[in-house]
Enzyme design. Structure first.
Site, mmCIF file in Angstrom:
data_model
loop_
_atom_site.group_PDB
_atom_site.id
_atom_site.type_symbol
_atom_site.label_atom_id
_atom_site.label_comp_id
_atom_site.label_asym_id
_atom_site.label_seq_id
_atom_site.Cartn_x
_atom_site.Cartn_y
_atom_site.Cartn_z
ATOM 1 N N LYS A 58 0.842 -1.206 0.000
ATOM 2 C CA LYS A 58 0.000 0.000 0.000
ATOM 3 C C LYS A 58 0.872 1.249 0.000
ATOM 4 C CE LYS A 58 -3.886 -2.194 2.264
ATOM 5 N NZ LYS A 58 -4.438 -2.663 3.541
ATOM 6 N N GLN A 102 -5.089 -1.359 9.450
ATOM 7 C CA GLN A 102 -5.071 -2.705 8.888
ATOM 8 C C GLN A 102 -5.732 -3.699 9.849
ATOM 9 O OE1 GLN A 102 -3.916 -3.464 5.804
ATOM 10 N NE2 GLN A 102 -4.318 -5.649 6.028
ATOM 11 N N ASP A 125 -11.495 3.011 3.916
ATOM 12 C CA ASP A 125 -11.957 1.620 3.881
ATOM 13 C C ASP A 125 -13.474 1.544 3.707
ATOM 14 O OD1 ASP A 125 -10.054 -0.459 4.056
ATOM 15 O OD2 ASP A 125 -9.661 -0.017 6.169
HETATM 16 N N1 GUN Z 1 -7.284 -6.558 5.941
HETATM 17 C C1 GUN Z 1 -7.542 -7.283 4.824
HETATM 18 N N2 GUN Z 1 -8.190 -6.510 3.912
HETATM 19 C C2 GUN Z 1 -8.336 -5.290 4.467
HETATM 20 C C3 GUN Z 1 -8.902 -4.069 4.017
HETATM 21 O O1 GUN Z 1 -9.434 -3.949 2.909
HETATM 22 N N3 GUN Z 1 -8.841 -3.026 4.879
HETATM 23 C C4 GUN Z 1 -8.281 -3.135 6.115
HETATM 24 N N4 GUN Z 1 -8.278 -2.064 6.903
HETATM 25 N N5 GUN Z 1 -7.732 -4.257 6.571
HETATM 26 C C5 GUN Z 1 -7.765 -5.325 5.745
#
Ligand code: GUN
Length: 303
Positions: A58, A102, A125
């Site tokens: 990311k 996350q 998100d």
């Molecule tokens: N963990 C796995 N996929 C995601 C996501 O799309 N967002 C977040 N915050 N954590 C994740």
């Protein structure tokens, strides 16, 4: 001999590259109009190896798109109050347009509490109840990245979705529920199936659009797929692959690809389908949040 219909393989990797390029162009416009780049803060608590890889990817793709990346790596023992205090600081920081914490979080932290602490305007998100409610009621919202990416791929194959039968297998807050809302907003007739659904194969066979998001390797079989359907496979499952050598593994989706490809009109592979879209949509959401917060006008790619 019968000839099998040829299925179109949906190239999510190429689509995601194109989306990232469009987001990068808009981010450059944003910078020249506002004097700063859109900013994304990513918070990782703990050392989960898969999460660590995601967070690194990311951050790297954020920078490649010409955006500011703020990475916060906290030890697994970090207390809930400390994490909430960091979220509060990021909420108040004008250089930060998007905040992503996350998941999963360490067990001693209440993830829902953390999600609800994020300013909904920075909730890239789309997990905050305010954004979930806005999506459900048809108001402008930040939408979860994976289902947004799925909708983009679906519309790349069939732009006119009104009246189509859509079946979403899986009812998570992260994928299944928002996917259903997005398809409903496109005027599909939507069924959300799950582990208690009776005769799941028959329900799936109705689908013009079939989205599998259950986390069960190769659960959706070829004869569950209506001929010509668009099949979107959200699953990323690692299974043993002894044919590759002892102890080796490979990635498969929630769909038995080799079977489904014989029936589908179009299908996403795993890997290289939905997966690459998630981070591309995260960058898109960060740009959208920056635009909404500042009123700076740039072209935000949409589904
Ligand atoms: N963990 C796995 N996929 C995601 C996501 O799309 N967002 C977040 N915050 N954590 C994740």
């Amino acid at each position: 001999m019968t000839t099998l219909p040829t299925s179109r393989i949906i190239d999510g990797k190429a689509f995601a590259e194109g989306l990232r390029r469009r987001v990068a162009e808009a981010a450059a416009d944003f910078l020249s109009r506002s004097g700063r780049a859109p900013g994304l803060a990513v918070v990782l608590a703990g050392e989960d190896p898969a999460s660590s890889v995601y967070v690194r990817n990311k951050a790297q793709q954020t920078v490649e798109a010409g955006m500011a990346s703020f990475e916060h790596r906290l030890p697994a023992e970090t207390g809930e109050a400390e994490l909430l205090a960091l979220v509060a600081r990021l909420n108040a920081d004008d250089a930060v347009d998007g905040i992503l914490v996350q998941l999963p979080l360490p067990a001693h932290i209440d993830a829902q509490k953390v999600i609800e602490a994020i300013d909904p305007a920075k909730d890239v998100d789309g997990f905050h109840p305010e954004n979930a409610g806005r999506l459900m009621t048809g108001l402008p919202a930040l939408v979860p990245c994976t289902p947004l990416g799925c909708l983009m791929l679906i519309k790349s194959i069939e732009p006119a979705l009104a009246g189509l039968e859509a079946v979403v297998v899986g009812r998570s807050n992260i994928v299944g529920k928002p996917m259903a809302q997005l398809l409903l907003a496109e005027s599909c007739t939507v069924t959300v199936a799950h582990s208690k659904t009776r005769d799941l194969p028959a329900v799936c066979r109705r689908a013009d659009i079939l989205v599998a998001a259950v986390g069960r390797p190769q659960m959706v079989r070829g004869d569950w797929v209506k001929p010509g359907a668009i099949v979107i496979d959200v699953g990323i499952n690692r299974i043993p692959a002894p044919e590759r050598g002892e102890g080796k593994t490979r990635l498969v989706g929630d769909v038995a690809y080799d079977e489904a490809v014989q029936h589908a009109g179009a299908i996403t592979p795993v890997p290289g389908g939905v997966g690459p879209m998630t981070i591309a949509c995260l960058l898109r959401n960060t740009l959208a949040a920056a635009v909404a917060r500042t009123g700076v006008v740039v072209d935000v790619p949409s589904a």
